[in-house]
Motif scaffolding. Structure first.
Motif, PDB file in Angstrom:
ATOM      1  N   LEU A  87      87.318 113.164 -24.637  1.00 33.94           N
ATOM      2  CA  LEU A  87      86.342 113.453 -25.694  1.00 33.94           C
ATOM      3  C   LEU A  87      87.009 114.144 -26.888  1.00 33.94           C
ATOM      4  O   LEU A  87      86.689 113.849 -28.042  1.00 33.94           O
ATOM      5  CB  LEU A  87      85.207 114.310 -25.145  1.00 33.94           C
ATOM      6  N   LEU A  88      87.929 115.057 -26.610  1.00 32.32           N
ATOM      7  CA  LEU A  88      88.656 115.724 -27.691  1.00 32.32           C
ATOM      8  C   LEU A  88      89.514 114.724 -28.476  1.00 32.32           C
ATOM      9  O   LEU A  88      89.634 114.831 -29.695  1.00 32.32           O
ATOM     10  CB  LEU A  88      89.527 116.849 -27.137  1.00 32.32           C
ATOM     11  N   ARG A  90      88.859 111.500 -28.843  1.00 28.91           N
ATOM     12  CA  ARG A  90      87.948 110.648 -29.632  1.00 28.91           C
ATOM     13  C   ARG A  90      87.436 111.368 -30.868  1.00 28.91           C
ATOM     14  O   ARG A  90      87.148 110.742 -31.880  1.00 28.91           O
ATOM     15  CB  ARG A  90      86.783 110.186 -28.773  1.00 28.91           C
ATOM     16  N   SER A  91      87.340 112.700 -30.791  1.00 25.34           N
ATOM     17  CA  SER A  91      86.887 113.469 -31.958  1.00 25.34           C
ATOM     18  C   SER A  91      88.041 113.782 -32.913  1.00 25.34           C
ATOM     19  O   SER A  91      87.817 114.339 -33.987  1.00 25.34           O
ATOM     20  CB  SER A  91      86.224 114.774 -31.513  1.00 25.34           C
ATOM     21  N   GLY A  92      89.255 113.451 -32.509  1.00 25.37           N
ATOM     22  CA  GLY A  92      90.414 113.708 -33.347  1.00 25.37           C
ATOM     23  C   GLY A  92      91.040 115.079 -33.153  1.00 25.37           C
ATOM     24  O   GLY A  92      92.007 115.422 -33.819  1.00 25.37           O
ATOM     25  N   ALA A  93      90.509 115.870 -32.233  1.00 26.29           N
ATOM     26  CA  ALA A  93      91.024 117.219 -32.006  1.00 26.29           C
ATOM     27  C   ALA A  93      92.262 117.245 -31.101  1.00 26.29           C
ATOM     28  O   ALA A  93      92.947 118.257 -31.020  1.00 26.29           O
ATOM     29  CB  ALA A  93      89.931 118.093 -31.393  1.00 26.29           C
TER      30      ALA A  93
END
Length: 196
Positions: A87-88, A90-93
């Motif tokens: 998830l991180l 996919r969010s770019g983090a």
């Protein structure tokens, strides 16, 4: 065969030599210019493997009883960690190759644990338990290779292999000690070496 004779918390860390092999192969075969920190990281992984080997002699095979609730809890925690990294990413983090490496490491670590659980359950449940453990191991290893390949598409081979090996080592040692009741070395130096 190694999992039948030694605890998973000892066997899995031995695979920590992978980054050293990848470092040499990357440098020699693909002319990948490795930084001094890359060599240092690979050396630390190999050194950790030697440390696990030195503490293995005082470690027994571990317990034969384990809690299925601990096994399930740890499996869910490791999968949750991999999902959070995804998830991180996919969010770019978080870089995708790092998230893929974590997922691969979780799969590889749990693969060894699956085999060990099957072997441990063979006594009370019969010959179907090792087969189920090995089948789970095949699925988890295959998933690990898929995740690692995805990571290799966007990251350097040494970092992807190192991250996945470290996560596999961590998950196998934690799983072995917490769920399979595998003992840590009795000496303070042995515990420190194994923990490092």
């Amino acid at each position: 065969a190694a999992l039948a004779m030694a605890p998973v918390s000892v066997v899995q860390p031995i695979l920590g030599c992978g980054p050293g092999i990848v470092a040499v192969s990357s440098s020699v075969l693909t002319n990948d210019a490795l930084r001094p920190t890359d060599w240092l990281a690979a050396g630390l992984c190999v050194g950790g493997t030697v440390g696990v080997g030195l503490t293995a002699a005082e470690t027994s095979n571990g317990g034969t009883d384990f809690s299925l609730s601990k096994v399930a809890g740890l499996v869910l925690a490791f999968i949750g960690c991999a999902a959070a990294c995804e998830l991180l990413a996919r969010s770019g983090a978080l870089p995708l190759h790092v998230a893929s490496s974590v997922a691969a490491g979780v799969c590889f670590g749990l693969s060894a644990c699956s085999t060990r659980c099957g072997l441990t359950l063979a006594r009370p449940l019969g010959p179907a338990a090792p087969l189920a453990g090995i089948a789970g191991s095949v699925v988890l290893s295959s998933s690990g290779f898929i995740a690692q390949t995805r990571g290799l598409k966007g990251g350097r081979a040494l970092s992807v292999v190192t991250y996945s090996n470290l996560v596999a080592l961590l998950s196998a040692v934690l799983f072995g000690v917490l769920a399979l009741d595998e003992p840590l070395p009795s000496s303070t130096a042995g515990r420190g070496t194994r923990g490092a």
